[in-house]
Design a protein around this motif. Structure first.
Motif, PDB file in Angstrom:
ATOM      1  N   SER A  20      35.290  42.343  42.927  1.00  9.15           N
ATOM      2  CA  SER A  20      35.349  43.217  41.412  1.00  9.15           C
ATOM      3  C   SER A  20      34.032  43.685  41.080  1.00  9.15           C
ATOM      4  O   SER A  20      34.076  44.556  40.496  1.00  9.15           O
ATOM      5  CB  SER A  20      35.442  42.148  40.278  1.00  9.15           C
ATOM      6  OG  SER A  20      33.550  41.015  40.450  1.00  9.15           O
ATOM      7  N   SER A  21      33.047  43.707  42.060  1.00  7.27           N
ATOM      8  CA  SER A  21      32.262  45.202  41.416  1.00  7.27           C
ATOM      9  C   SER A  21      32.364  46.408  42.042  1.00  7.27           C
ATOM     10  O   SER A  21      31.836  46.599  41.852  1.00  7.27           O
ATOM     11  CB  SER A  21      30.724  44.568  42.308  1.00  7.27           C
ATOM     12  OG  SER A  21      31.065  44.611  44.050  1.00  7.27           O
ATOM     13  N   VAL A  22      33.456  46.689  42.891  1.00  6.84           N
ATOM     14  CA  VAL A  22      33.752  47.298  43.536  1.00  6.84           C
ATOM     15  C   VAL A  22      35.160  48.166  42.673  1.00  6.84           C
ATOM     16  O   VAL A  22      35.672  48.825  43.132  1.00  6.84           O
ATOM     17  CB  VAL A  22      34.015  48.141  44.940  1.00  6.84           C
ATOM     18  CG1 VAL A  22      32.351  47.936  45.634  1.00  6.84           C
ATOM     19  CG2 VAL A  22      34.524  46.923  46.112  1.00  6.84           C
ATOM     20  N   GLY A  23      35.795  47.542  41.631  1.00  4.86           N
ATOM     21  CA  GLY A  23      36.736  47.888  40.746  1.00  4.86           C
ATOM     22  C   GLY A  23      37.956  47.263  40.940  1.00  4.86           C
ATOM     23  O   GLY A  23      39.498  47.513  41.511  1.00  4.86           O
ATOM     24  N   HIS A  24      38.334  46.271  42.837  1.00  2.38           N
ATOM     25  CA  HIS A  24      39.224  45.396  43.354  1.00  2.38           C
ATOM     26  C   HIS A  24      39.919  44.348  42.998  1.00  2.38           C
ATOM     27  O   HIS A  24      38.356  43.296  42.418  1.00  2.38           O
ATOM     28  CB  HIS A  24      39.264  45.764  44.423  1.00  2.38           C
ATOM     29  CG  HIS A  24      38.405  46.782  45.080  1.00  2.38           C
ATOM     30  ND1 HIS A  24      38.775  46.894  46.317  1.00  2.38           N
ATOM     31  CD2 HIS A  24      39.164  48.113  44.903  1.00  2.38           C
ATOM     32  CE1 HIS A  24      38.269  48.788  46.761  1.00  2.38           C
ATOM     33  NE2 HIS A  24      39.084  48.883  45.631  1.00  2.38           N
ATOM     34  N   GLY A  25      40.472  43.876  43.137  1.00  2.68           N
ATOM     35  CA  GLY A  25      40.871  42.402  42.832  1.00  2.68           C
ATOM     36  C   GLY A  25      40.417  41.423  43.548  1.00  2.68           C
ATOM     37  O   GLY A  25      40.575  40.291  43.544  1.00  2.68           O
ATOM     38  N   GLY A  26      41.049  41.798  44.998  1.00  2.00           N
ATOM     39  CA  GLY A  26      40.125  41.331  46.230  1.00  2.00           C
ATOM     40  C   GLY A  26      40.901  39.972  46.853  1.00  2.00           C
ATOM     41  O   GLY A  26      40.945  39.369  48.282  1.00  2.00           O
ATOM     42  N   ALA A  27      42.202  40.511  46.584  1.00  2.00           N
ATOM     43  CA  ALA A  27      43.500  40.201  47.929  1.00  2.00           C
ATOM     44  C   ALA A  27      43.458  39.745  48.959  1.00  2.00           C
ATOM     45  O   ALA A  27      43.632  39.461  49.883  1.00  2.00           O
ATOM     46  CB  ALA A  27      44.685  40.662  47.159  1.00  2.00           C
ATOM     47  N   SER A  28      42.813  40.777  49.403  1.00  2.00           N
ATOM     48  CA  SER A  28      42.817  41.411  50.999  1.00  2.00           C
ATOM     49  C   SER A  28      41.695  40.244  51.546  1.00  2.00           C
ATOM     50  O   SER A  28      41.980  39.470  52.951  1.00  2.00           O
ATOM     51  CB  SER A  28      42.215  42.021  51.462  1.00  2.00           C
ATOM     52  OG  SER A  28      41.515  43.044  50.740  1.00  2.00           O
ATOM     53  N   GLY A  29      40.692  39.201  50.379  1.00  2.00           N
ATOM     54  CA  GLY A  29      39.785  38.656  51.136  1.00  2.00           C
ATOM     55  C   GLY A  29      40.285  37.419  50.490  1.00  2.00           C
ATOM     56  O   GLY A  29      39.841  36.762  50.930  1.00  2.00           O
ATOM     57  N   TYR A  30      40.787  36.636  49.201  1.00  2.00           N
ATOM     58  CA  TYR A  30      41.724  35.848  49.052  1.00  2.00           C
ATOM     59  C   TYR A  30      42.484  35.731  49.835  1.00  2.00           C
ATOM     60  O   TYR A  30      42.703  34.505  50.399  1.00  2.00           O
ATOM     61  CB  TYR A  30      42.117  35.917  47.925  1.00  2.00           C
ATOM     62  CG  TYR A  30      41.425  36.136  47.014  1.00  2.00           C
ATOM     63  CD1 TYR A  30      40.482  36.601  46.850  1.00  2.00           C
ATOM     64  CD2 TYR A  30      42.124  37.418  45.597  1.00  2.00           C
ATOM     65  CE1 TYR A  30      39.749  36.577  45.749  1.00  2.00           C
ATOM     66  CE2 TYR A  30      41.546  37.905  44.934  1.00  2.00           C
ATOM     67  CZ  TYR A  30      39.817  37.300  44.669  1.00  2.00           C
ATOM     68  OH  TYR A  30      39.842  37.961  44.030  1.00  2.00           O
ATOM     69  N   LEU A  31      42.998  36.359  50.841  1.00  2.00           N
ATOM     70  CA  LEU A  31      44.256  36.257  52.131  1.00  2.00           C
ATOM     71  C   LEU A  31      43.601  36.159  53.112  1.00  2.00           C
ATOM     72  O   LEU A  31      43.674  35.333  54.072  1.00  2.00           O
ATOM     73  CB  LEU A  31      44.823  37.024  52.044  1.00  2.00           C
ATOM     74  CG  LEU A  31      45.988  38.041  51.674  1.00  2.00           C
ATOM     75  CD1 LEU A  31      47.190  39.243  51.527  1.00  2.00           C
ATOM     76  CD2 LEU A  31      47.264  36.095  50.961  1.00  2.00           C
ATOM     77  N   ALA A  32      42.168  36.232  53.655  1.00  2.00           N
ATOM     78  CA  ALA A  32      41.256  36.381  54.832  1.00  2.00           C
ATOM     79  C   ALA A  32      40.935  34.975  54.979  1.00  2.00           C
ATOM     80  O   ALA A  32      40.666  34.139  55.897  1.00  2.00           O
ATOM     81  CB  ALA A  32      40.483  36.952  54.660  1.00  2.00           C
ATOM     82  N   LEU A  33      40.452  34.848  53.438  1.00  2.00           N
ATOM     83  CA  LEU A  33      40.058  33.472  53.130  1.00  2.00           C
ATOM     84  C   LEU A  33      40.968  32.406  53.912  1.00  2.00           C
ATOM     85  O   LEU A  33      40.743  31.627  54.117  1.00  2.00           O
ATOM     86  CB  LEU A  33      39.110  33.402  52.021  1.00  2.00           C
ATOM     87  CG  LEU A  33      37.472  33.549  51.541  1.00  2.00           C
ATOM     88  CD1 LEU A  33      37.230  33.037  49.818  1.00  2.00           C
ATOM     89  CD2 LEU A  33      37.045  32.662  52.771  1.00  2.00           C
ATOM     90  N   MET A  34      42.493  32.767  52.977  1.00  2.00           N
ATOM     91  CA  MET A  34      43.184  31.456  52.664  1.00  2.00           C
ATOM     92  C   MET A  34      43.960  31.785  54.790  1.00  2.00           C
ATOM     93  O   MET A  34      44.350  30.617  54.947  1.00  2.00           O
ATOM     94  CB  MET A  34      44.553  31.873  52.480  1.00  2.00           C
ATOM     95  CG  MET A  34      43.451  31.273  50.823  1.00  2.00           C
ATOM     96  SD  MET A  34      45.431  31.728  49.592  1.00  2.00           S
ATOM     97  CE  MET A  34      45.368  33.160  49.302  1.00  2.00           C
TER      98      MET A  34
END
Length: 246
Positions: free
Chosen positions: A22-36
């Motif tokens: 979010s600090s760079v204007g993103h929702g973070g889905a790729s990060g959430y998917l990576a975590l999951m």
């Protein structure tokens, strides 16, 4: 979902991911998917969950960047016209779990490179995006956004900067809303094809918002924590490798 044996570690890492994205204007889905993926969630849970998290975190990001005066409406529309219907289309398509993992593994490379600032650095000159360019780029990213369960900002932001279509803050603002509309369209497409959201998903939303609100606020006010980005890039690399070889 919450019965995962390592769920508390997952919940601890989730707001850190949402903060950085979010600090760079993103929702973070790729990060959430990576975590999951690291915590062995099934693709059936991963896709709708990531898109729902995106809606909340990207929405917060857009609010702060819009409030800061960085939103370029014309630039956004050039991508969104084709991305929205194609994100919906992608969301209606169900693909084999092994194929899904391979595509996601490749797309995570974009997230890794972005976090490491390998590409997509700001340039002083800004060019006008041509309509056909925006429609083509938006359509391609939109389709894969719905298909995989991402918002597409991790691909759009570097392209905007690489092709000099906007500066860093403009790219963040445009990407935040781009992510939101694609996530909404993709999620609607998935729900229309019979996918269901677990009520437990909203627990993850509440946790992700903790980092998302703080990251969006500080990101719109100039923040750059490179050490945390390196850590997240490392996590994304592990997830990408796991996805590719499982």
């Amino acid at each position: 979902m919450l019965q995962n044996e390592n769920i508390y570690l997952f919940l601890l890492m989730l707001p850190i991911v949402s903060f950085l994205y979010s600090s760079v204007g993103h929702g973070g889905a790729s990060g959430y998917l990576a975590l999951m993926a690291l915590f062995s969630f099934s693709p059936e849970i991963m896709k709708p969950t990531a898109l729902l998290l995106n809606l909340f975190v990207a929405g917060i990001s857009f609010y702060y960047y819009y409030k800061g005066g960085y939103f370029n409406k014309k630039l956004f529309l050039s991508f969104a016209i084709t991305s929205i219907p194609l994100a919906f289309l992608g969301g209606t398509i169900e693909i084999d779990a092994s194929v899904y993992k391979k595509i996601l593994a490749v797309l995570l490379v974009f997230a890794i490179l972005k976090m490491l600032n390998v590409f997509g650095k700001e340039n002083g000159s800004v060019k006008q995006v041509k309509l056909w360019q925006g429609l083509f780029v938006g359509g391609i990213i939109g389709f894969f956004s719905g298909l995989i369960g991402i918002g597409g900002g991790i691909i759009l932001t570097p392209l905007i900067l690489l092709l000099h279509w906007g500066n860093m803050k403009e790219a963040a603002a445009v990407s935040a809303l781009f992510i939101w509309v694609n996530s909404a369209a993709g999620l609607i497409g998935q729900l229309s094809s019979g996918v269901h959201l677990e009520i437990e998903t909203f627990v993850l939303v509440a946790v992700a918002l903790i980092g998302g609100v703080l990251g969006a606020y500080l990101g719109s006010k100039k923040i750059n924590n490179q050490s945390l980005r390196y850590i997240l890039a490392f996590v994304l690399v592990i997830a990408s490798v796991k996805l590719f070889f499982t």
